[in-house]
Design a protein around this motif. Structure first.
Motif, PDB file in Angstrom:
ATOM      1  N   ILE A  14       0.851  -1.204   0.000  1.00  0.00           N
ATOM      2  CA  ILE A  14       0.000   0.000   0.000  1.00  0.00           C
ATOM      3  C   ILE A  14       0.884   1.251   0.000  1.00  0.00           C
ATOM      4  O   ILE A  14       0.653   2.189  -0.769  1.00  0.00           O
ATOM      5  N   ARG A  15       1.904   1.237   0.813  1.00  0.00           N
ATOM      6  CA  ARG A  15       2.792   2.413   0.880  1.00  0.00           C
ATOM      7  C   ARG A  15       3.489   2.634  -0.462  1.00  0.00           C
ATOM      8  O   ARG A  15       3.622   3.772  -0.916  1.00  0.00           O
ATOM      9  N   ASP A  16       3.941   1.526  -1.091  1.00  0.00           N
ATOM     10  CA  ASP A  16       4.620   1.663  -2.390  1.00  0.00           C
ATOM     11  C   ASP A  16       3.677   2.238  -3.440  1.00  0.00           C
ATOM     12  O   ASP A  16       4.095   2.986  -4.317  1.00  0.00           O
ATOM     13  N   ALA A  17       2.409   1.862  -3.354  1.00  0.00           N
ATOM     14  CA  ALA A  17       1.439   2.389  -4.320  1.00  0.00           C
ATOM     15  C   ALA A  17       1.180   3.870  -4.053  1.00  0.00           C
ATOM     16  O   ALA A  17       0.937   4.645  -4.986  1.00  0.00           O
ATOM     17  N   GLU A  18       1.263   4.252  -2.773  1.00  0.00           N
ATOM     18  CA  GLU A  18       0.999   5.661  -2.418  1.00  0.00           C
ATOM     19  C   GLU A  18       2.145   6.580  -2.836  1.00  0.00           C
ATOM     20  O   GLU A  18       1.910   7.728  -3.226  1.00  0.00           O
ATOM     21  N   THR A  19       3.373   6.039  -2.759  1.00  0.00           N
ATOM     22  CA  THR A  19       4.543   6.913  -2.921  1.00  0.00           C
ATOM     23  C   THR A  19       4.506   7.784  -4.188  1.00  0.00           C
ATOM     24  O   THR A  19       4.625   9.018  -4.076  1.00  0.00           O
ATOM     25  N   PRO A  20       4.327   7.189  -5.395  1.00  0.00           N
ATOM     26  CA  PRO A  20       4.336   8.068  -6.585  1.00  0.00           C
ATOM     27  C   PRO A  20       3.201   9.094  -6.559  1.00  0.00           C
ATOM     28  O   PRO A  20       3.366  10.215  -7.063  1.00  0.00           O
ATOM     29  N   GLY A 180      -6.963  -0.386   0.655  1.00  0.00           N
ATOM     30  CA  GLY A 180      -7.096  -1.838   0.501  1.00  0.00           C
ATOM     31  C   GLY A 180      -6.898  -2.496   1.854  1.00  0.00           C
ATOM     32  O   GLY A 180      -6.215  -1.938   2.724  1.00  0.00           O
ATOM     33  N   ALA A 181      -7.503  -3.684   2.031  1.00  0.00           N
ATOM     34  CA  ALA A 181      -7.338  -4.395   3.310  1.00  0.00           C
ATOM     35  C   ALA A 181      -5.878  -4.809   3.453  1.00  0.00           C
ATOM     36  O   ALA A 181      -5.230  -5.161   2.475  1.00  0.00           O
ATOM     37  N   LYS A 182      -5.383  -4.727   4.672  1.00  0.00           N
ATOM     38  CA  LYS A 182      -3.991  -5.093   4.920  1.00  0.00           C
ATOM     39  C   LYS A 182      -3.913  -6.461   5.591  1.00  0.00           C
ATOM     40  O   LYS A 182      -4.776  -6.800   6.410  1.00  0.00           O
ATOM     41  N   LEU A 183      -2.855  -7.195   5.283  1.00  0.00           N
ATOM     42  CA  LEU A 183      -2.676  -8.529   5.864  1.00  0.00           C
ATOM     43  C   LEU A 183      -2.774  -8.500   7.384  1.00  0.00           C
ATOM     44  O   LEU A 183      -3.382  -9.374   7.991  1.00  0.00           O
ATOM     45  N   ASP A 201     -12.020   3.511  -0.424  1.00  0.00           N
ATOM     46  CA  ASP A 201     -11.308   3.749  -1.685  1.00  0.00           C
ATOM     47  C   ASP A 201     -10.703   5.153  -1.635  1.00  0.00           C
ATOM     48  O   ASP A 201     -11.422   6.138  -1.505  1.00  0.00           O
ATOM     49  N   ILE A 202      -9.379   5.238  -1.743  1.00  0.00           N
ATOM     50  CA  ILE A 202      -8.757   6.579  -1.751  1.00  0.00           C
ATOM     51  C   ILE A 202      -8.086   6.845  -3.100  1.00  0.00           C
ATOM     52  O   ILE A 202      -7.190   7.677  -3.214  1.00  0.00           O
ATOM     53  N   GLY A 203      -8.475   6.075  -4.112  1.00  0.00           N
ATOM     54  CA  GLY A 203      -7.947   6.304  -5.460  1.00  0.00           C
ATOM     55  C   GLY A 203      -6.661   5.566  -5.763  1.00  0.00           C
ATOM     56  O   GLY A 203      -5.938   5.920  -6.692  1.00  0.00           O
ATOM     57  N   LEU A 204      -6.369   4.518  -4.962  1.00  0.00           N
ATOM     58  CA  LEU A 204      -5.107   3.770  -5.160  1.00  0.00           C
ATOM     59  C   LEU A 204      -5.252   2.630  -6.153  1.00  0.00           C
ATOM     60  O   LEU A 204      -4.244   2.099  -6.626  1.00  0.00           O
ATOM     61  N   GLN A 205      -6.502   2.237  -6.384  1.00  0.00           N
ATOM     62  CA  GLN A 205      -6.810   0.988  -7.082  1.00  0.00           C
ATOM     63  C   GLN A 205      -5.862   0.638  -8.222  1.00  0.00           C
ATOM     64  O   GLN A 205      -5.227  -0.397  -8.231  1.00  0.00           O
ATOM     65  N   GLU A 206      -5.755   1.574  -9.196  1.00  0.00           N
ATOM     66  CA  GLU A 206      -4.976   1.209 -10.389  1.00  0.00           C
ATOM     67  C   GLU A 206      -3.473   1.223 -10.140  1.00  0.00           C
ATOM     68  O   GLU A 206      -2.694   0.857 -11.013  1.00  0.00           O
ATOM     69  N   HIS A 207      -3.056   1.649  -8.970  1.00  0.00           N
ATOM     70  CA  HIS A 207      -1.622   1.696  -8.664  1.00  0.00           C
ATOM     71  C   HIS A 207      -1.179   0.497  -7.826  1.00  0.00           C
ATOM     72  O   HIS A 207      -0.012   0.349  -7.517  1.00  0.00           O
ATOM     73  N   LEU A 208      -2.156  -0.338  -7.456  1.00  0.00           N
ATOM     74  CA  LEU A 208      -1.827  -1.464  -6.579  1.00  0.00           C
ATOM     75  C   LEU A 208      -1.318  -2.662  -7.388  1.00  0.00           C
ATOM     76  O   LEU A 208      -1.797  -2.930  -8.482  1.00  0.00           O
ATOM     77  N   PRO A 209      -0.342  -3.404  -6.826  1.00  0.00           N
ATOM     78  CA  PRO A 209       0.176  -4.594  -7.513  1.00  0.00           C
ATOM     79  C   PRO A 209      -0.754  -5.783  -7.275  1.00  0.00           C
ATOM     80  O   PRO A 209      -1.810  -5.642  -6.636  1.00  0.00           O
ATOM     81  N   GLU A 210      -0.367  -6.965  -7.757  1.00  0.00           N
ATOM     82  CA  GLU A 210      -1.082  -8.203  -7.424  1.00  0.00           C
ATOM     83  C   GLU A 210      -1.125  -8.319  -5.907  1.00  0.00           C
ATOM     84  O   GLU A 210      -0.095  -8.125  -5.236  1.00  0.00           O
TER      85      GLU A 210
END
Ligand SMILES: NC(=O)C1=CN([C@@H]2O[C@H](COP(=O)(O)OP(=O)(O)OC[C@H]3O[C@@H](n4cnc5c(N)ncnc54)[C@H](OP(=O)(O)O)[C@@H]3O)[C@@H](O)[C@H]2O)[C@@H](O)CC1
Ligand SMILES: Nc1ncnc2c1ncn2[C@@H]1O[C@H](COP(=O)(O)OP(=O)(O)O)[C@@H](O)[C@H]1O
Ligand SMILES: [K+]
Length: 494
Positions: A14-20, A180-183, A201-210
């Motif tokens: 989640i953090r990696d998706a947020e960074t950019p 997204g839910a966290k482990l 949903d904070i708009g991360l969806q398309e930036h998230l990996p598998e």
């Protein structure tokens, strides 16, 4: 994955998706969405509890962005007439959020008022590192007991990647989580501290990996209904090796739950005393005592292990059958004392096949790790286990599918596909014999399934755990825990 599952991410993902997005200047926007989601959730709670205007909400605010989310949520709540105040637990707080909160008339208190209705835990989120110590705030311990605790993103003190709590931690009845839910909300100690999870949903969806895993939340269509032209052989046949003079009940529970889960025929290999006991309760069971591996002929799946105990001859029968299933790649669920059969070449082959499903509880998984002399696996399973990593490692080491039982059950296949998690919130299952019921369910699912790929075995095993938990929920919706494993079988019919 199917629609029955939802994605689960590590905190790092989640953090990696947020960074950019943060680098592109979207940080404040995401924080606004997070805060809005949290405030809306708290408003709905207050509404269902009575009134919003004048309701008492207290935010416990930490030094980082998690505290920022909390302060903006308090600000939004104030705009709706809620009496929302804050306690700052560090010597600093998100400056813009604090300013907005103060501008909305919010006050910073030095203690938690006794009449607090909702306590928002916005101390630490995904930026938490190392052990956490509960802040020494007057009134906090009391308020934790009397108010509804809502965690902002994750309960403070819980590791977002593993659910481990290296120090103290707060326990929430609700967690409003962002992106997204966290482990960590599902697994281990974190799974016990997160309560009901709501994702914003904070708009991360398309930036998230598998995702790192998937949660199974509703029935997977792995069960095959009887077809018009079916006969008892075409509906699948399960061979069970369970029970011993010391534990005849384990055979009864495994056989009974397999019959109730829906399969053409259930055959049991056991001695005369156990067979007689099983037939009393389940006259439709077929006895196949004394036929060695031949008993396995024609079976479409096997279930081996419950109640074999330390009985030498029963364990030999179990091993013969296990080897026959591994060799022929016929699906098999291996549980309880059956897991002790994984020694020598069966332990070290590393290639038992995804069709072999091991269902250890934590203690059994630890014994397997010891037998494997795998120190890193032993560490993953130690005191505060990392159940996701441990299940994956065990599946990989043995080359089999592993279902690690517990309040959150994790299932992983041998070649590293995303694991499935089944969260049950049914602690009434913590009673002797419920594991035998799970073995029977999975055995029946295996005997009737059309499975072709490794991930199918993972789905089937997870669906078994879901059916098991759903039966407990149906039987005991209030969570009193006044039921035993036999009653659970009766509740399997959906
Ligand atoms: N990125 C974004 O744009 C978005 C992020 N969002 C939100 O931000 C959260 C992540 O925020 P974050 O990265 O600021 O970390 P956070 O969890 O607030 O904690 C860091 C602070 O805590 C401290 N600290 C650490 N460990 C500690 C310990 N054990 N015990 C005590 N203190 C400890 C640490 O201090 P330091 O060690 O740096 O001195 C640092 O000051 C995330 O969960 C979500 O809610 C959303 O708004 C969406 C947009
Ligand atoms: N606290 C809990 N919350 C939810 N489910 C639980 C809890 N404790 C145990 N269970 C479930 O109950 C079952 C117990 O299995 P097991 O330990 O093998 O029991 P036994 O060997 O006595 O049959 C597992 O499916 C496990 O996931
Ligand atoms: K938090």
């Amino acid at each position: 994955m199917s629609r029955a599952t939802t994605p689960v991410y590590s905190g790092a993902q989640i953090r990696d998706a947020e960074t950019p997005l943060v680098e592109a200047g979207a940080g404040p926007d995401m924080m606004r969405r997070a805060a809005h989601g949290l405030a809306s959730y708290v408003l709905a709670l207050l509404r269902s509890d009575g009134k919003i205007y004048g309701a008492r909400v207290l935010g416990l605010i930490g030094p980082g962005n998690n505290g920022g989310d909390g302060l903006y949520a308090l600000t939004a709540l104030r705009a709706r007439g809620v009496d929302a105040q804050a306690v700052l637990v560090a010597d600093r707080a998100h400056p813009q959020a604090l300013e907005a909160f103060r501008a909305a008339g919010g006050r910073v208190l030095s203690s938690v008022p006794a009449d607090t209705q909702v306590l928002i835990d916005a101390v630490l989120g995904t930026g938490a590192r190392g052990a956490f110590t509960l802040p020494d705030v007057p009134g906090l311990a009391e308020a934790v007991g009397t108010s509804t605790v809502v965690a902002c993103d994750i309960p403070s003190g819980v590791d977002a990647d593993t659910g481990r709590c290296p120090g103290e931690a707060l326990t929430a009845e609700h967690t409003v989580t962002f992106g997204g839910a966290k482990l960590g909300l599902l697994l281990g100690e974190g799974g016990l501290r997160s309560g009901k999870i709501h994702t914003v949903d904070i708009g991360l969806q398309e930036h998230l990996p598998e995702p790192a895993a998937w949660e199974l939340i509703s029935p997977e269509p792995t069960r095959r209904k009887p077809r018009l032209g079916d006969h008892k052989y075409s509906r699948g046949s399960l061979q069970v090796v369970a029970g011993s003079p010391q534990f005849p009940g384990a055979a009864q529970l495994t056989v009974g739950s397999a019959i109730t889960s829906g399969v053409g025929m259930v055959r049991l290999q056991a001695d005369a005393t156990v067979s007689a006991a099983v037939l009393q309760g389940w006259p439709e069971a077929v006895m196949s005592h004394g036929r060695g591996a031949k008993a396995f002929d024609g079976a479409t799946a096997a279930a081996i292990g419950p109640g074999l105990g330390k009985d030498r001859s029963r364990l030999v029968e179990g091993e013969t059958m296990l080897r026959a299933t591994v060799e022929s790649k016929v699906p098999c669920v291996l549980d309880a004392s059956g897991l002790e059969l994984l020694r020598g070449d069966l332990l070290t082959s590393g290639d038992l096949g995804g069709q072999l499903i091991l269902t250890p509880h934590l203690g059994e998984a630890r014994r397997l790790a010891e037998a494997l002399e795998d120190e890193s696996l032993e560490e993953l399973l130690a005191d505060q286990p990392d159940t996701l990593a441990a299940t994956r490692a065990l599946a990989e080491a043995l080359g089999a599918t592993v279902l690690l039982k517990g309040p959150s059950t994790v299932v992983a296949g041998p070649s590293g596909g995303a694991p499935l998690v089944v969260r049950s919130a049914t602690p009434g299952l913590a009673t002797a014999g419920t594991g035998d019921v799970l073995t029977g369910i999975i055995g029946a699912l295996l005997a009737t399934a059309d499975a072709a790929q490794e991930q199918d075995w993972v789905r089937i095993a997870a669906e078994g755990a879901r059916m098991h938990a759903a039966a407990a929920q149906r039987l005991d919706p209030q969570g009193f825990g006044h039921f035993g494993a036999s009653a659970l079988i009766g509740a399997l019919r959906e």
